[in-house]
Design an enzyme around this catalytic site. Structure first.
Site, mmCIF file in Angstrom:
data_model
loop_
_atom_site.group_PDB
_atom_site.id
_atom_site.type_symbol
_atom_site.label_atom_id
_atom_site.label_comp_id
_atom_site.label_asym_id
_atom_site.label_seq_id
_atom_site.Cartn_x
_atom_site.Cartn_y
_atom_site.Cartn_z
ATOM 1 N N ASP A 1 1.376 18.522 -24.097
ATOM 2 C CA ASP A 1 1.545 17.104 -23.812
ATOM 3 C C ASP A 1 0.340 16.331 -24.338
ATOM 4 O OD1 ASP A 1 3.834 17.787 -22.535
ATOM 5 O OD2 ASP A 1 3.059 17.561 -20.506
ATOM 6 N N SER B 1 -9.268 16.871 -17.710
ATOM 7 C CA SER B 1 -8.465 17.853 -18.428
ATOM 8 C C SER B 1 -7.075 17.921 -17.818
ATOM 9 C CB SER B 1 -9.119 19.238 -18.358
ATOM 10 O OG SER B 1 -9.091 19.743 -17.034
ATOM 11 N N LYS B 2 -6.109 18.346 -18.645
ATOM 12 C CA LYS B 2 -4.724 18.447 -18.176
ATOM 13 C C LYS B 2 -4.578 19.524 -17.111
ATOM 14 C CE LYS B 2 -3.286 18.588 -22.534
ATOM 15 N NZ LYS B 2 -2.416 18.701 -23.724
ATOM 16 N N ARG B 3 -5.473 20.487 -17.098
ATOM 17 C CA ARG B 3 -5.402 21.548 -16.102
ATOM 18 C C ARG B 3 -5.813 21.056 -14.715
ATOM 19 N NH1 ARG B 3 -8.973 24.299 -18.005
ATOM 20 N NH2 ARG B 3 -10.572 24.393 -16.410
ATOM 21 N N LYS B 4 -6.777 20.152 -14.663
ATOM 22 C CA LYS B 4 -7.319 19.697 -13.384
ATOM 23 C C LYS B 4 -6.744 18.377 -12.901
ATOM 24 C CE LYS B 4 -11.935 21.820 -13.727
ATOM 25 N NZ LYS B 4 -13.392 21.507 -13.736
#
Length: 509
Positions: A20, A256-259
């Site tokens: 994304d 970040s996209k992870r967090k």
């Protein structure tokens, strides 16, 4: 072909289609585009798809869609073409090989046959001994045959830069002035699969496409000496550099996209943010607002206003905190400034997603939406918040559910209030309904006057408590759009049916 140094500025954004789109892509695009438009230059979109392990086929289209949604349009790119096509690195592989061969021939680069296991073992030893991590040059100066007899050999080599001991570690930055960077190791510039790494491809592509200004995140500062060195070795004129501050979470870590879901650019569409509000917000993250005549900050501005004022010297190099509360405030401001019909149009996708309206609403449904939108425009910070406010206007009367918190606040006199309201509203002529602002027939002023006379004056109940049961009956919610206007939009039949229904429920205990 590359642009002449004297031509108008050429800037680019170069996302990787590995998932994304990141909000940082929009952030970088905004500042690149603002400078390009101010200077009468060009803005290029280039897709850097050399990371084939993480490549995702749908990601490129998402980049196009989200940047178009934000209004950050490019002059050249994979989808629109241009004089420096192709604009995908995977379609430019033949472009890079001559540059690699030249570096090899001149002793600026060398083949490396080390396996991944051998490189991992090397890094582990360096870390245990607390030595600087970096390639140990085992392959440098060796032929394939000489290297093959040593441990950790792999058949297909990569190509590495040979970083000299006296490499220049300082460069000029449009935002930060003179910048120092750490000494790089022998960076891989061509991978075993024949694809260039970012470090080679970015230099070659920026040169070939005539890019005059490279604007990117501050995490690339450490890589800039490698790029400057490649420009020098290849006899190319280096662009000017500007390293933007990184966007940060509230704990000051890199977003970040992870967090953080807000790192995904598509998240803002899903949550109901307006693109112009997001653009305004991204500009404010690293750029100071103008001040009015009284010295107050003017935080609401258009892209055109931002571009007109743009100056690299004003960009704040300190990593900004991504404050969603500030963005919600801005979004609310933009929502309130929209023309009602435009806001209703923007609400449609969210109402269709919630199955409140069909994909092709009737003219009557659209007319009702416009009337409801006028009631709720000041009550939203996000477009997604409209669904709960709009839903009661499109439900069948017997499908309306009463929320628990709305039911809990009903007083003992709720039944009497509902019965009185049903009686007086039943006497109102409902000819010519559906036109907000009308002062005759079934209209908000007539409804309000009748209910105040019968309930506030007649029953002696304070307005604060008089209309709560009616609001609950009509909307099913404790907090809803303005009551009398809601009744006008619903019409006499639905209003009375909902009042009857709640009255009957309360009567049955």
């Amino acid at each position: 072909m590359s642009a002449s140094p004297t031509s108008a500025p050429r800037l680019r954004v170069a996302p990787s289609p590995t998932g994304d789109p990141h909000v940082g892509t929009a952030y970088m695009s905004l500042f690149n585009l603002a400078f390009a438009r101010q200077q009468g230059g060009s803005f290029v979109l280039r897709i850097e798809d050399t990371d084939r392990a993480r490549f995702r086929a749908d990601s490129e289209q998402q980049v196009f869609d989200t940047l178009h949604w934000l209004g950050l349009s490019w002059d050249e790119g994979p989808d629109v073409g241009g004089p420096y096509a192709p604009y995908r690195q995977s379609e430019r592989l033949k472009t890079y090989r001559p540059y690699v061969e030249r570096l090899l021939d001149e002793g600026r680069a060398y083949h490396c046959w080390c396996s991944q296991d051998r490189l991992a073992e090397m890094r582990d030893k360096q870390q245990k001994l607390k030595l600087p991590t970096g390639y140990d040059r085992l392959c440098h100066g060796k032929t394939r045959e000489e290297r093959e007899v040593l441990p950790g050999f792999t058949e297909t080599p990569v190509v590495r830069m040979l970083i000299p001991e006296d490499v220049e570690l300082q460069f000029d930055d449009l935002i930060r002035g003179r910048v120092s960077a750490p000494r790089p190791d022998d960076q891989v510039i061509l991978k075993a699969d024949g694809f260039p790494t970012y470090h080679l491809a970015v230099v070659v592509d920026d040169h070939e496409m005539g890019i005059t200004h490279v604007v990117r995140g501050e995490e690339w500062i450490s890589s800039t000496p490698k790029h400057v060195l490649l420009y020098r070795w290849l006899g190319l004129e280096a662009p000017r550099f500007a390293h933007m501050p990184l966007l940060r979470n509230t704990d000051k870590s890199k977003i970040s996209k992870r967090k953080n879901p807000a790192a995904r650019l598509t998240w803002f569409q899903e949550q109901g943010y307006l693109p112009e509000a997001l653009v305004n917000f991204l500009a404010l993250l690293a750029y100071p607002p103008k001040q009015d005549a009284e010295g107050n900050d003017v935080e609401v501005f258009s892209f055109e206003e931002f571009a007109k004022d743009f100056d690299w010297g004003k960009v704040n190099p300190v990593g900004p905190i991504f404050d969603l509360k500030k963005l919600e405030w801005l979004n609310g401001v933009y929502i309130r400034e929209l023309e009602v019909g435009e806001l209703a149009t923007r609400l449609l996708p969210y109402l269709e997603r919630e199955e409140i309206l069909p994909e092709s609403p009737s003219l009557g449904e659209l007319a009702r939406l416009r009337a409801v939108t006028e009631l709720i425009q000041t009550r939203m910070a996000l477009l997604t918040e409209a669904a709960a406010l709009v839903r009661p206007f499109y439900l069948a009367d017997d499908e309306l559910e009463i929320a628990d918190d709305a039911r809990a606040q009903l007083k003992e006199n709720a039944g009497e209030v509902l019965a009185t309201a049903t009686r007086v509203l039943g006497d109102i002529d409902d000819h010519g309904t559906g036109v907000l602002g009308s002062e005759s027939g079934w209209s908000a002023p007539v409804i309000e006057a009748a209910l105040r006379e019968a309930i506030v004056d007649g029953l002696g109940i304070k307005p604060k408590f008089a209309f709560g049961p009616l609001r609950t009956a009509v909307s099913g919610q404790r907090i809803s759009p303005p009551l009398f206007e809601s009744m006008e939009i619903l019409g006499k039949t639905s209003t009375l049916a909902r009042l009857h229904r709640l009255h009957d429920e309360l009567s049955q205990g």
